[in-house]
Scaffold this motif. Sequence first.
Motif, mmCIF file in Angstrom:
data_model
loop_
_atom_site.group_PDB
_atom_site.id
_atom_site.type_symbol
_atom_site.label_atom_id
_atom_site.label_comp_id
_atom_site.label_asym_id
_atom_site.label_seq_id
_atom_site.Cartn_x
_atom_site.Cartn_y
_atom_site.Cartn_z
ATOM 1 N N ALA A 12 -56.234 -4.481 -111.819
ATOM 2 C CA ALA A 12 -55.917 -5.404 -112.909
ATOM 3 C C ALA A 12 -54.696 -6.258 -112.594
ATOM 4 O O ALA A 12 -54.518 -7.312 -113.211
ATOM 5 C CB ALA A 12 -55.706 -4.631 -114.207
ATOM 6 N N ALA A 13 -53.865 -5.839 -111.651
ATOM 7 C CA ALA A 13 -52.758 -6.703 -111.220
ATOM 8 C C ALA A 13 -53.297 -7.982 -110.599
ATOM 9 O O ALA A 13 -52.702 -9.055 -110.759
ATOM 10 C CB ALA A 13 -51.860 -5.962 -110.230
ATOM 11 N N ASP A 14 -54.418 -7.895 -109.919
ATOM 12 C CA ASP A 14 -55.047 -9.090 -109.354
ATOM 13 C C ASP A 14 -55.619 -9.979 -110.455
ATOM 14 O O ASP A 14 -55.652 -11.211 -110.315
ATOM 15 C CB ASP A 14 -56.153 -8.697 -108.372
ATOM 16 N N VAL A 15 -56.072 -9.382 -111.549
ATOM 17 C CA VAL A 15 -56.551 -10.159 -112.683
ATOM 18 C C VAL A 15 -55.401 -10.968 -113.280
ATOM 19 O O VAL A 15 -55.527 -12.171 -113.541
ATOM 20 C CB VAL A 15 -57.185 -9.242 -113.743
ATOM 21 N N MET A 16 -54.272 -10.314 -113.505
ATOM 22 C CA MET A 16 -53.094 -11.030 -114.016
ATOM 23 C C MET A 16 -52.676 -12.132 -113.053
ATOM 24 O O MET A 16 -52.397 -13.267 -113.453
ATOM 25 C CB MET A 16 -51.933 -10.054 -114.200
ATOM 26 N N MET A 17 -52.639 -11.815 -111.780
ATOM 27 C CA MET A 17 -52.125 -12.754 -110.789
ATOM 28 C C MET A 17 -53.124 -13.855 -110.470
ATOM 29 O O MET A 17 -52.737 -14.994 -110.172
ATOM 30 C CB MET A 17 -51.750 -12.009 -109.508
ATOM 31 N N GLY A 18 -54.401 -13.541 -110.527
ATOM 32 C CA GLY A 18 -55.413 -14.517 -110.126
ATOM 33 C C GLY A 18 -55.372 -15.777 -110.963
ATOM 34 O O GLY A 18 -55.451 -16.892 -110.425
ATOM 35 N N SER A 51 -56.364 -21.133 -120.415
ATOM 36 C CA SER A 51 -55.059 -20.566 -120.750
ATOM 37 C C SER A 51 -54.966 -19.127 -120.240
ATOM 38 O O SER A 51 -55.890 -18.606 -119.615
ATOM 39 C CB SER A 51 -54.844 -20.591 -122.265
ATOM 40 N N ARG A 52 -53.857 -18.464 -120.562
ATOM 41 C CA ARG A 52 -53.675 -17.065 -120.168
ATOM 42 C C ARG A 52 -54.764 -16.158 -120.741
ATOM 43 O O ARG A 52 -54.950 -15.040 -120.252
ATOM 44 C CB ARG A 52 -52.300 -16.570 -120.620
ATOM 45 N N SER A 53 -55.451 -16.599 -121.762
ATOM 46 C CA SER A 53 -56.510 -15.778 -122.331
ATOM 47 C C SER A 53 -57.616 -15.497 -121.312
ATOM 48 O O SER A 53 -58.362 -14.526 -121.459
ATOM 49 C CB SER A 53 -57.082 -16.428 -123.589
ATOM 50 N N PHE A 54 -57.712 -16.334 -120.260
ATOM 51 C CA PHE A 54 -58.722 -16.075 -119.230
ATOM 52 C C PHE A 54 -58.494 -14.717 -118.579
ATOM 53 O O PHE A 54 -59.463 -14.025 -118.234
ATOM 54 C CB PHE A 54 -58.703 -17.172 -118.166
ATOM 55 N N ARG A 55 -57.228 -14.340 -118.405
ATOM 56 C CA ARG A 55 -56.947 -13.030 -117.811
ATOM 57 C C ARG A 55 -57.661 -11.919 -118.588
ATOM 58 O O ARG A 55 -58.270 -11.015 -118.005
ATOM 59 C CB ARG A 55 -55.446 -12.743 -117.851
ATOM 60 N N VAL A 56 -57.537 -11.982 -119.888
ATOM 61 C CA VAL A 56 -58.055 -10.912 -120.742
ATOM 62 C C VAL A 56 -59.582 -10.933 -120.752
ATOM 63 O O VAL A 56 -60.239 -9.890 -120.653
ATOM 64 C CB VAL A 56 -57.485 -11.045 -122.162
ATOM 65 N N LEU A 57 -60.151 -12.125 -120.842
ATOM 66 C CA LEU A 57 -61.603 -12.239 -120.822
ATOM 67 C C LEU A 57 -62.164 -11.746 -119.494
ATOM 68 O O LEU A 57 -63.182 -11.017 -119.464
ATOM 69 C CB LEU A 57 -61.995 -13.696 -121.057
ATOM 70 N N TRP A 58 -61.516 -12.107 -118.404
ATOM 71 C CA TRP A 58 -61.957 -11.646 -117.080
ATOM 72 C C TRP A 58 -61.896 -10.126 -116.992
ATOM 73 O O TRP A 58 -62.845 -9.473 -116.521
ATOM 74 C CB TRP A 58 -61.079 -12.317 -116.014
ATOM 75 N N LEU A 59 -60.796 -9.534 -117.459
ATOM 76 C CA LEU A 59 -60.673 -8.081 -117.397
ATOM 77 C C LEU A 59 -61.740 -7.412 -118.254
ATOM 78 O O LEU A 59 -62.329 -6.399 -117.848
ATOM 79 C CB LEU A 59 -59.282 -7.643 -117.842
#
Length: 224
Positions: A164-170, A14-22
């Motif tokens: 971090a824009a790449d984290v959101m977009m990735g 889910s979108r939570s991956f963005r946050v964990l990755w960051l």
Amino acid sequence: MTTSKPTLHSIAGSRSFRVLWLLCELGVDVDLVDYQITDGSLQQDGFKALSPARRVPALEIDGITLVESGAMVQYLCETRADHSLMPAVGNEERAEWLQWLHYAETLGTGIQNLNMQHLFLPDPAMRSIPVMGIETKRLAIALKALEARLADGRAYLLASGFSAADVMMGFTVWAAAHYVDFAAFPNLTAYQDRLAARAAYQQAQALEGVQQFYTRDFYALPEV
């Protein structure tokens, strides 16, 4: 600002991956609380108190709770030091960073609609194939802006490099590839591969576990 260990409420894929990755990019340790899509865990009183919409992610950090992944990404960038993941206020790239950070959710809206049609309607007869076609086309059109942005050898969304824009977009690009044929998007394909090769991306994948959404690599439009 307090510095106690944050808690991320998450569903794999889910979108939570963005946050964990960051968090992994920042080197911040996190307590991960896993949920399932269909077992009712999102309806428990404890989680409803954290997330009024009963959706992940929810991030408990610094004495507050955040429930929007974009807000989490920006908050982490603003409150954690010693990184280059966000241009400072006044930097010439700041507006571009904000634009791409939030463009991820322009794409995310279409992906969410397609997820519902392809994955979550209990009866395939409930699908609207015309709507699925329209949403797929709209998503492909929105992806063209990214394809153009990554032309001429640009590795990441900002000229200065990974942010971090790449984290959101990735995460968004990974999800979009389940519905749009990336054969027509060579820059995006290479971009996706670069992001997935990052050590923090792979660390987040290992922490998160097996994603729960997609059972196929690609979902073609059903035939009429």
